[in-house]
Write a protein that holds these residues in place. Structure first.
Motif, PDB file in Angstrom:
ATOM      1  N   ALA A 365       0.831  -1.210   0.000  1.00 55.33           N
ATOM      2  CA  ALA A 365       0.000   0.000   0.000  1.00 55.33           C
ATOM      3  C   ALA A 365       0.863   1.257   0.000  1.00 55.33           C
ATOM      4  N   LEU A 366       1.886   1.289   0.834  1.00 56.05           N
ATOM      5  CA  LEU A 366       2.729   2.481   0.926  1.00 56.05           C
ATOM      6  C   LEU A 366       3.526   2.713  -0.344  1.00 56.05           C
ATOM      7  N   LEU A 367       3.999   1.639  -0.980  1.00 59.94           N
ATOM      8  CA  LEU A 367       4.744   1.787  -2.224  1.00 59.94           C
ATOM      9  C   LEU A 367       3.875   2.404  -3.323  1.00 59.94           C
ATOM     10  N   GLY A 408      -2.956   2.194  -3.803  1.00 56.92           N
ATOM     11  CA  GLY A 408      -2.374   2.360  -2.472  1.00 56.92           C
ATOM     12  C   GLY A 408      -3.427   2.647  -1.419  1.00 56.92           C
ATOM     13  N   ALA A 409      -4.407   3.498  -1.736  1.00 61.89           N
ATOM     14  CA  ALA A 409      -5.469   3.806  -0.776  1.00 61.89           C
ATOM     15  C   ALA A 409      -6.310   2.570  -0.471  1.00 61.89           C
ATOM     16  N   TRP A 410      -6.602   1.785  -1.511  1.00 57.58           N
ATOM     17  CA  TRP A 410      -7.344   0.529  -1.286  1.00 57.58           C
ATOM     18  C   TRP A 410      -6.557  -0.389  -0.353  1.00 57.58           C
ATOM     19  N   GLY A 411      -5.256  -0.538  -0.616  1.00 55.37           N
ATOM     20  CA  GLY A 411      -4.445  -1.404   0.230  1.00 55.37           C
ATOM     21  C   GLY A 411      -4.397  -0.926   1.660  1.00 55.37           C
ATOM     22  N   LEU A 412      -4.247   0.375   1.849  1.00 54.50           N
ATOM     23  CA  LEU A 412      -4.213   0.912   3.215  1.00 54.50           C
ATOM     24  C   LEU A 412      -5.545   0.690   3.914  1.00 54.50           C
ATOM     25  N   GLY A 413      -6.646   0.868   3.178  1.00 55.25           N
ATOM     26  CA  GLY A 413      -7.950   0.598   3.764  1.00 55.25           C
ATOM     27  C   GLY A 413      -8.115  -0.854   4.168  1.00 55.25           C
ATOM     28  N   CYS A 414      -7.593  -1.765   3.341  1.00 58.65           N
ATOM     29  CA  CYS A 414      -7.673  -3.197   3.674  1.00 58.65           C
ATOM     30  C   CYS A 414      -6.862  -3.520   4.921  1.00 58.65           C
ATOM     31  N   VAL A 415      -5.697  -2.907   5.054  1.00 60.61           N
ATOM     32  CA  VAL A 415      -4.862  -3.142   6.243  1.00 60.61           C
ATOM     33  C   VAL A 415      -5.587  -2.672   7.497  1.00 60.61           C
TER      34      VAL A 415
END
Length: 572
Positions: A365-367, A408-415
């Motif tokens: 997500a951060l990458l 990245g925003a989707w990944g951060l939301g999933c985390v």
């Protein structure tokens, strides 16, 4: 909810997500280099010429690979009438077939739950997903090898099952006429025979039964589907080019490529690095899996011995030659996931493995967030690479930045949403990545990656009535041309191609040439040639009829530059 209903729900969830992840973007892009345009062009010429036995690339025979993938692409085109769909369908169906083999076999050897663990581990292994969404030979040969392993293990561990035994050998034969290494699946018999001789329980080869020979006969029958007709036609017509084709595909591209590799030179440990980096996230479980495997092998459990020993044999086989590519080792990935699956429930109950998976999801997500911010702000090298190497216009670069930011925003939301369920967080992050890339990224990158943009621009510039010749061309140029284009050989040296092209151009008015930058020579007036566009990090120039101002006899420097460029292209 009853257990049976839960199992059905989990099964439907997996296959729905697998189809979504692997199929997202189907029909939204054209073939991209390095290999996709080559195979699609060969398949297209099969359909147009009706010659399916002897594939052609332009005017030359194409003998680098057997024709199985091209056959399937051509066959799917005759059904769908759409090349954007047809060229990717073999990989999609092969990937789904590979997942089914692993899931069903693990379910039979252990439990249905273990089968799903094996399939999930394989689905999100980076190399598997990445290759499954490409139209290269490797997803197809991985399927045939995995199907062969499936049939052999059904017989060796759950048998006797002579139909599965024969199917396993036949699948290995089909894998062989897809890519020569398909026969590696038969190495599974070796550890099985050793285990049977040493008295391991539950493993039997049944070599004394006459039905044993159904396997080798099935292998020969499958190989003969292609080999017999191509030999018969080549030997009966006695054409030098057909004999050269047979020599190249049966000897040079197999035994000689293995014993005397001429490209992709890598150190002996290269595939260890590939597995460590491209089999993530499944490979992260190995520190806990290896001791567990050791304990189970001490208990003489052949369900672990056979896939693990076969994995090791394949690794040794591909580590011996100097020439290595990351995709060579991919057929071993399904068997690694098979042997890993029964251990995953216990491993994932540990705190550190769960923390690793959550950290990986956060890193992804951060990458992507950092990449999107870099592109949108214009800071860093990424925007420049998209412009210079991919040929994206400012609008496309901005759209690409927003796509990266969205992933990245989707990944951060999933985390954040699944922080207590690391597997769900990582799976949802990766699923979103692949779906967004397929639905959005394909459209953004297609014109530059497929050469459609360059060829469309060239067609508009020269007009609908002009003729076009290609010099130092790549397969995507001929595939994406908006009209029949003249070619002057593919493997012929570029300086010779230019000489032939200039002579062809002089024979009639309104003939243009599309020439790669590295193949330009002093005989062409730099003030009259025009930049057609950038595709795949290459600059292409249009040469009008009045741009030839001198005989095209390459200087030593021009010939050396062209030879270096051609060698570099062949390496890719």
């Amino acid at each position: 909810m009853p257990i049976q209903d839960l199992r059905k729900r989990d099964l439907w969830l997996f296959w729905t997500l697998a189809l979504l992840v692997l199929g997202a973007g189907l029909g939204l892009r054209d073939p991209w280099p390095a290999d996709e345009p080559r195979f699609a062009l060969v398949a297209k010429q099969m359909v147009e010429s009706g010659n399916w036995l002897f594939p052609h690339r332009g005017t030359e025979l194409y003998s680098d690979k057997p024709p199985m993938l091209m056959w399937l692409q051509a066959a799917f085109y005759t059904v769908t009438g759409n090349w954007r769909v047809a060229f990717l369908l073999p990989s999609l169906l092969a990937a789904l077939g590979t997942l089914w083999c692993v899931q069903d076999l693990a379910g039979r050897l252990w439990t249905r739950r273990v089968g799903l663990y094996a399939a999930w581990a394989l689905l999100f292994a980076f190399q598997f997903t990445w290759q499954a969404k490409k139209a290269q030979i490797d997803p197809l040969v991985t399927f045939f090898i995995t199907l062969a392993n499936y049939g052999l293990l059904r017989h060796l561990l759950l048998g006797p099952a002579w139909r599965w035994w024969a199917l396993g050998w036949a699948a290995a034969g089909l894998g062989t006429i897809t890519k020569g290494v398909g026969a590696l699946a038969l190495l599974m018999v070796l550890p099985a025979a050793i285990a049977a001789v040493r008295g391991w329980p539950r493993v039997r080869v049944h070599a004394r039964d006459r039905r044993f020979w159904l396997g080798p006969l099935a292998f020969l029958g499958a190989v003969s589907v292609w080999l017999v007709p191509v030999l018969a036609v080549a030997l009966s017509q006695d054409l030098p080019e057909y004999r050269a084709y047979l020599h190249d595909i049966l000897l040079r591209q197999t035994a000689k490529r293995y014993s005397q590799s001429w490209d992709h030179h890598q150190p002996a440990w290269y595939h260890l690095g590939v597995m460590a980096s491209m089999w993530i996230p499944a490979v992260l479980a190995l520190p806990w899996a290896i001791p567990a495997w050791r304990r189970r092998l001490r208990r003489r459990d052949p369900r672990y011995l056979l896939p693990l020993a076969w994995w090791l044999l394949v690794l040794v086989f591909f580590s011996i030659p100097d020439g290595k590519r990351d995709v060579y080792i991919m057929p071993a990935l399904p068997m690694m996931c098979l042997a890993l699956a029964p251990l995953l429930p216990g491993i994932l109950r540990r705190r550190l493995p769960r923390a690793l998976l959550l950290a990986l999801a956060l890193l992804v997500a951060l990458l992507f967030l950092a990449g999107g911010a870099s592109v949108l702000s214009g800071v860093g090298s990424l925007p420049e690479r998209l412009r210079e190497q991919r040929g994206l216009d400012p609008q496309g670069i901005v759209a690409g930045g927003w796509m990266l930011l969205a992933i990245g925003a989707w990944g951060l939301g999933c985390v954040l949403a699944f922080r207590r369920r690391a597997v769900a967080a990582l799976s949802a992050t990766l699923a979103g990545l692949w779906v967004v890339f397929g639905l959005v990224g394909y459209g953004l990158l297609n014109d530059a990656s497929s050469a459609r943009g360059v060829m469309a621009a060239a067609g508009r510039r020269i007009g609908p009535e002009a003729e076009l010749g290609l010099v130092a061309w790549k397969e995507q140029n001929l595939l994406m041309a908006d009209r029949p284009a003249a070619t002057f050989g593919f493997n012929r040296p570029w300086d010779e191609q230019l000489q032939l092209a200039v002579a062809w151009q002089a024979q009639a008015p309104d003939r243009w040439l599309l020439v790669l930058e590295d193949a330009l020579e002093h005989c062409l007036d730099p003030q009259r040639i025009e930049l057609a566009g950038i595709s795949n990090r290459r600059r292409w120039y249009l040469v009008p009829p009045d741009a030839v101002v001198a005989p095209c006899e390459a200087t030593p420097e021009e010939r050396a530059r062209a030879a270096a460029g051609q060698a570099r292209d062949l390496e890719e």
